[in-house]
Design an enzyme around this catalytic site. Structure first.
Site, PDB file in Angstrom:
ATOM      1  N   CYS A   1       0.832  -1.207   0.000  1.00  0.00           N
ATOM      2  CA  CYS A   1       0.000   0.000   0.000  1.00  0.00           C
ATOM      3  C   CYS A   1       0.870   1.263   0.000  1.00  0.00           C
ATOM      4  O   CYS A   1       1.896   1.322   0.680  1.00  0.00           O
ATOM      5  CB  CYS A   1      -0.908  -0.018   1.228  1.00  0.00           C
ATOM      6  SG  CYS A   1      -2.040   1.383   1.281  1.00  0.00           S
TER       7      CYS A   1
ATOM      8  N   CYS B   1       0.463   4.720   7.012  1.00  0.00           N
ATOM      9  CA  CYS B   1      -0.173   4.550   8.326  1.00  0.00           C
ATOM     10  C   CYS B   1       0.803   3.813   9.259  1.00  0.00           C
ATOM     11  O   CYS B   1       1.160   2.654   8.985  1.00  0.00           O
ATOM     12  CB  CYS B   1      -1.476   3.769   8.187  1.00  0.00           C
ATOM     13  SG  CYS B   1      -2.510   4.397   6.839  1.00  0.00           S
TER      14      CYS B   1
ATOM     15  N   CYS C   1       0.342   0.127  10.348  1.00  0.00           N
ATOM     16  CA  CYS C   1      -0.104  -0.901   9.411  1.00  0.00           C
ATOM     17  C   CYS C   1       1.007  -1.717   8.752  1.00  0.00           C
ATOM     18  O   CYS C   1       1.904  -1.171   8.103  1.00  0.00           O
ATOM     19  CB  CYS C   1      -0.967  -0.255   8.331  1.00  0.00           C
ATOM     20  SG  CYS C   1      -1.706  -1.497   7.248  1.00  0.00           S
TER      21      CYS C   1
ATOM     22  N   CYS D   1     -16.384  -9.209   5.631  1.00  0.00           N
ATOM     23  CA  CYS D   1     -15.776  -7.911   5.348  1.00  0.00           C
ATOM     24  C   CYS D   1     -14.505  -8.128   4.530  1.00  0.00           C
ATOM     25  O   CYS D   1     -13.594  -8.828   4.961  1.00  0.00           O
ATOM     26  CB  CYS D   1     -15.452  -7.210   6.661  1.00  0.00           C
ATOM     27  SG  CYS D   1     -14.679  -5.609   6.397  1.00  0.00           S
TER      28      CYS D   1
ATOM     29  N   CYS E   1     -19.424  -6.446   3.511  1.00  0.00           N
ATOM     30  CA  CYS E   1     -18.800  -5.167   3.860  1.00  0.00           C
ATOM     31  C   CYS E   1     -17.493  -5.074   3.086  1.00  0.00           C
ATOM     32  O   CYS E   1     -16.854  -6.098   2.812  1.00  0.00           O
ATOM     33  CB  CYS E   1     -18.523  -5.137   5.361  1.00  0.00           C
ATOM     34  SG  CYS E   1     -17.600  -3.686   5.896  1.00  0.00           S
TER      35      CYS E   1
ATOM     36  N   CYS F   1     -19.495   1.866   8.786  1.00  0.00           N
ATOM     37  CA  CYS F   1     -18.710   1.209   9.826  1.00  0.00           C
ATOM     38  C   CYS F   1     -17.473   2.070  10.030  1.00  0.00           C
ATOM     39  O   CYS F   1     -16.641   2.182   9.121  1.00  0.00           O
ATOM     40  CB  CYS F   1     -18.336  -0.205   9.388  1.00  0.00           C
ATOM     41  SG  CYS F   1     -17.207  -1.021  10.535  1.00  0.00           S
TER      42      CYS F   1
ATOM     43  N   ARG G   1     -17.891  -2.907  18.031  1.00  0.00           N
ATOM     44  CA  ARG G   1     -17.139  -4.128  17.710  1.00  0.00           C
ATOM     45  C   ARG G   1     -15.804  -4.196  18.427  1.00  0.00           C
ATOM     46  O   ARG G   1     -14.946  -3.343  18.249  1.00  0.00           O
ATOM     47  CB  ARG G   1     -16.938  -4.245  16.195  1.00  0.00           C
ATOM     48  CG  ARG G   1     -16.320  -5.585  15.798  1.00  0.00           C
ATOM     49  CD  ARG G   1     -16.357  -5.835  14.291  1.00  0.00           C
ATOM     50  NE  ARG G   1     -17.684  -5.667  13.782  1.00  0.00           N
ATOM     51  CZ  ARG G   1     -18.014  -4.795  12.833  1.00  0.00           C
ATOM     52  NH1 ARG G   1     -17.099  -4.064  12.282  1.00  0.00           N
ATOM     53  NH2 ARG G   1     -19.256  -4.694  12.424  1.00  0.00           N
TER      54      ARG G   1
HETATM   55  N1  SAM Z   1      -6.732   0.414   3.215  1.00  0.00           N
HETATM   56  C1  SAM Z   1      -7.988   0.634   3.756  1.00  0.00           C
HETATM   57  C2  SAM Z   1      -8.017   1.769   4.753  1.00  0.00           C
HETATM   58  O1  SAM Z   1      -7.000   2.055   5.349  1.00  0.00           O
HETATM   59  O2  SAM Z   1      -9.081   2.321   4.954  1.00  0.00           O
HETATM   60  C3  SAM Z   1      -8.618  -0.585   4.378  1.00  0.00           C
HETATM   61  C4  SAM Z   1      -7.790  -1.576   5.159  1.00  0.00           C
HETATM   62  S1  SAM Z   1      -7.076  -0.981   6.659  1.00  0.00           S
HETATM   63  C5  SAM Z   1      -5.961  -2.268   7.067  1.00  0.00           C
HETATM   64  C6  SAM Z   1      -8.422  -1.083   7.808  1.00  0.00           C
HETATM   65  C7  SAM Z   1      -8.191  -0.662   9.232  1.00  0.00           C
HETATM   66  O3  SAM Z   1      -7.450  -1.641   9.930  1.00  0.00           O
HETATM   67  C8  SAM Z   1      -7.417   0.607   9.495  1.00  0.00           C
HETATM   68  O4  SAM Z   1      -8.193   1.751   9.333  1.00  0.00           O
HETATM   69  C9  SAM Z   1      -7.010   0.429  10.948  1.00  0.00           C
HETATM   70  O5  SAM Z   1      -7.987   1.010  11.787  1.00  0.00           O
HETATM   71  C10 SAM Z   1      -6.990  -1.094  11.127  1.00  0.00           C
HETATM   72  N2  SAM Z   1      -5.626  -1.577  11.392  1.00  0.00           N
HETATM   73  C11 SAM Z   1      -4.627  -1.707  10.501  1.00  0.00           C
HETATM   74  N3  SAM Z   1      -3.504  -2.179  11.084  1.00  0.00           N
HETATM   75  C12 SAM Z   1      -3.800  -2.343  12.401  1.00  0.00           C
HETATM   76  C13 SAM Z   1      -3.054  -2.780  13.524  1.00  0.00           C
HETATM   77  N4  SAM Z   1      -1.766  -3.126  13.426  1.00  0.00           N
HETATM   78  N5  SAM Z   1      -3.667  -2.851  14.715  1.00  0.00           N
HETATM   79  C14 SAM Z   1      -4.969  -2.493  14.833  1.00  0.00           C
HETATM   80  N6  SAM Z   1      -5.721  -2.063  13.805  1.00  0.00           N
HETATM   81  C15 SAM Z   1      -5.154  -1.972  12.600  1.00  0.00           C
HETATM   82  C1  DTB Z   2     -11.218  -2.665  11.563  1.00  0.00           C
HETATM   83  O1  DTB Z   2     -11.554  -1.665  12.229  1.00  0.00           O
HETATM   84  N1  DTB Z   2     -10.376  -3.600  11.981  1.00  0.00           N
HETATM   85  C2  DTB Z   2     -10.161  -4.604  10.949  1.00  0.00           C
HETATM   86  C3  DTB Z   2     -11.162  -4.153   9.849  1.00  0.00           C
HETATM   87  N2  DTB Z   2     -11.669  -2.925  10.348  1.00  0.00           N
HETATM   88  C4  DTB Z   2     -10.748  -4.066   8.463  1.00  0.00           C
HETATM   89  C5  DTB Z   2      -8.741  -4.709  10.547  1.00  0.00           C
HETATM   90  C6  DTB Z   2      -7.801  -4.982  11.697  1.00  0.00           C
HETATM   91  C7  DTB Z   2      -6.455  -5.196  11.117  1.00  0.00           C
HETATM   92  C8  DTB Z   2      -5.457  -5.634  12.139  1.00  0.00           C
HETATM   93  C9  DTB Z   2      -4.104  -5.818  11.567  1.00  0.00           C
HETATM   94  C10 DTB Z   2      -4.009  -6.875  10.509  1.00  0.00           C
HETATM   95  O2  DTB Z   2      -4.505  -8.007  10.686  1.00  0.00           O
HETATM   96  O3  DTB Z   2      -3.388  -6.600   9.468  1.00  0.00           O
HETATM   97 FE1  SF4 Z   3      -2.840   1.150   3.395  1.00  0.00          FE
HETATM   98 FE2  SF4 Z   3      -2.761  -0.035   5.774  1.00  0.00          FE
HETATM   99 FE3  SF4 Z   3      -3.108   2.577   5.633  1.00  0.00          FE
HETATM  100 FE4  SF4 Z   3      -5.099   0.910   4.820  1.00  0.00          FE
HETATM  101  S1  SF4 Z   3      -4.301   1.143   6.914  1.00  0.00           S
HETATM  102  S2  SF4 Z   3      -4.349   2.744   3.781  1.00  0.00           S
HETATM  103  S3  SF4 Z   3      -3.850  -0.771   3.991  1.00  0.00           S
HETATM  104  S4  SF4 Z   3      -1.267   1.456   4.969  1.00  0.00           S
END
Ligand code: SAM
Ligand code: DTB
Ligand code: SF4
Length: 327
Positions: free
Chosen positions: A52, A56, A59, A96, A128, A188, A260
């Site tokens: 990506c 973030c 992430c 989802c 979702c 959501c 959730r």
């Molecule tokens: N790329 C899209 C976005 O950012 O909206 C969708 C996927 S993103 C991985 C969805 C959500 O996962 C993020 O907004 C964040 O709240 C959650 N998330 C990602 N990495 C995480 C982590 N290490 N621990 C907890 N939540 C995480």
């Molecule tokens: C949300 O709030 N939590 C989920 C879902 N929406 C997409 C994602 C959590 C991701 C946790 C880190 C991972 O597994 O990569």
């Molecule tokens: Fe990309 Fe992860 Fe950020 Fe979603 S949360 S925009 S997958 S870097």
């Protein structure tokens, strides 16, 4: 009873209430507004993993960090249908699908996603998606394909957001949420705790969510999963008490939304989760994987539900909703 004018100070005061009073109040609000004892179960599937362009800090899927994840392009519709069947068998009413994209582009991948949405909706499951930023016409196309909800998190306060992400703004997030709402989709939207934010930041995010009219239908509360290679890899685990406080505060401020208990459950005992359910959590992500990190398996959750006297909620499909037949 449902308020859209909460102030940050009022929310912070609730958050700081003595713990047992807070849980008692949240539990009372929960029983007043929702069918107590029912848990909405969603299963996650990463349909496009890693690479990506966003940064973030939490992430593992950002291309800016070196993490040990299994990167893959968009999966096939067959894989999605298989995962949906498995999720349904495991007791999930919603699938989802997550993609590691900054935003959706109008290309063949998006057309394939529309096909996936149709296929899962036909299985009488709520579908979702969480695909990053979307515009008005993309939201409408997703809704027309049968999408039930769109996940797009605010993650934290506007101030703290700038410290964890530099490649997009809070305003970008709010704009996509507007498009989702306008298309008639269920919203959501939640956040993450444990990134180094303060209680004020948490209250501030809840103020923004509560000002939305209507409130988001689901609010995921994620505990940060610190992943090796990301800037937040060494963050300390959030305490159970902070998680319980956050869940309870969300329940009081957003009384009728599904709250959730999301990422971080593998680190929580059944006792800790029980307190969260008591405090108003009524939804979980189930299945042994979140997007890239582990999560309790379906059977572990079913055992926990049995112990706690909770039961998974049936899919509330659009057809049933429109015909007025209770799900
Ligand atoms: N790329 C899209 C976005 O950012 O909206 C969708 C996927 S993103 C991985 C969805 C959500 O996962 C993020 O907004 C964040 O709240 C959650 N998330 C990602 N990495 C995480 C982590 N290490 N621990 C907890 N939540 C995480
Ligand atoms: C949300 O709030 N939590 C989920 C879902 N929406 C997409 C994602 C959590 C991701 C946790 C880190 C991972 O597994 O990569
Ligand atoms: Fe990309 Fe992860 Fe950020 Fe979603 S949360 S925009 S997958 S870097």
């Amino acid at each position: 009873m449902i308020r859209h004018n909460w102030t940050k100070e009022e929310i912070l005061d609730i958050y700081n209430t003595p713990l047992l009073d807070l849980v008692y109040r949240a539990a009372s609000v929960h029983r007043e507004h929702n069918t107590y004892g029912e848990v909405q179960v969603s299963s996650l599937l990463s349909i496009k993993t890693g690479g990506c362009s966003e940064d973030c800090s939490y992430c593992p899927q950002s291309a800016k960090y070196h993490t040990d994840i299994d990167i893959h392009a968009l999966v096939s519709t067959e894989e999605v249908v298989t995962a949906a069947m498995k999720a349904k068998e495991g007791g999930a009413s919603r699938l989802c699908m997550g993609a590691a994209w900054r935003e959706v582009r109008d290309n063949r991948d998006f057309d394939r996603i529309l096909e996936m949405v149709k296929a899962v909706a036909e299985m009488d499951m709520e579908v979702c998606c969480t695909l990053g930023m979307i515009n008005e016409s993309q939201a409408k196309k997703l809704a027309d394909a049968g999408l039930y909800a769109y996940n797009h998190n605010l993650d934290s306060s506007e101030d703290f957001y700038k410290k964890i992400i530099s490649t997009r703004s809070y305003a970008d997030r709010l704009q996509t949420l507007g498009h989702v709402r306008k298309a008639g989709l269920s919203v959501c939207c939640g956040g993450i705790i444990g990134m180094g934010e303060s209680a004020e930041d948490r209250a501030s995010m809840l103020q923004v969510l509560s000002a939305m009219n209507p409130h988001p239908e689901s609010v995921p509360v994620n505990a940060l999963v610190p992943v090796k290679g990301t800037p937040l890899e060494s963050n300390e685990k959030i305490s159970t008490w902070e998680m319980v406080r956050m869940i309870a505060t969300v329940r009081i401020v957003l009384p009728a939304s599904a709250v959730r208990l999301s990422a971080g459950r593998t680190e929580m005992s059944t006792e800790a989760q029980a307190l969260c359910f008591m405090a108003g959590a009524n939804s979980v992500f189930a299945g042994d994987k979140l997007l890239t990190t582990p999560n309790p398996a379906f059977n572990e959750d079913l055992e926990m539900f049995t112990v706690l006297g909770l039961k998974p909620m049936q899919a509330y499909s659009k057809a049933k909703k429109e015909s007025g037949i209770p799900a």
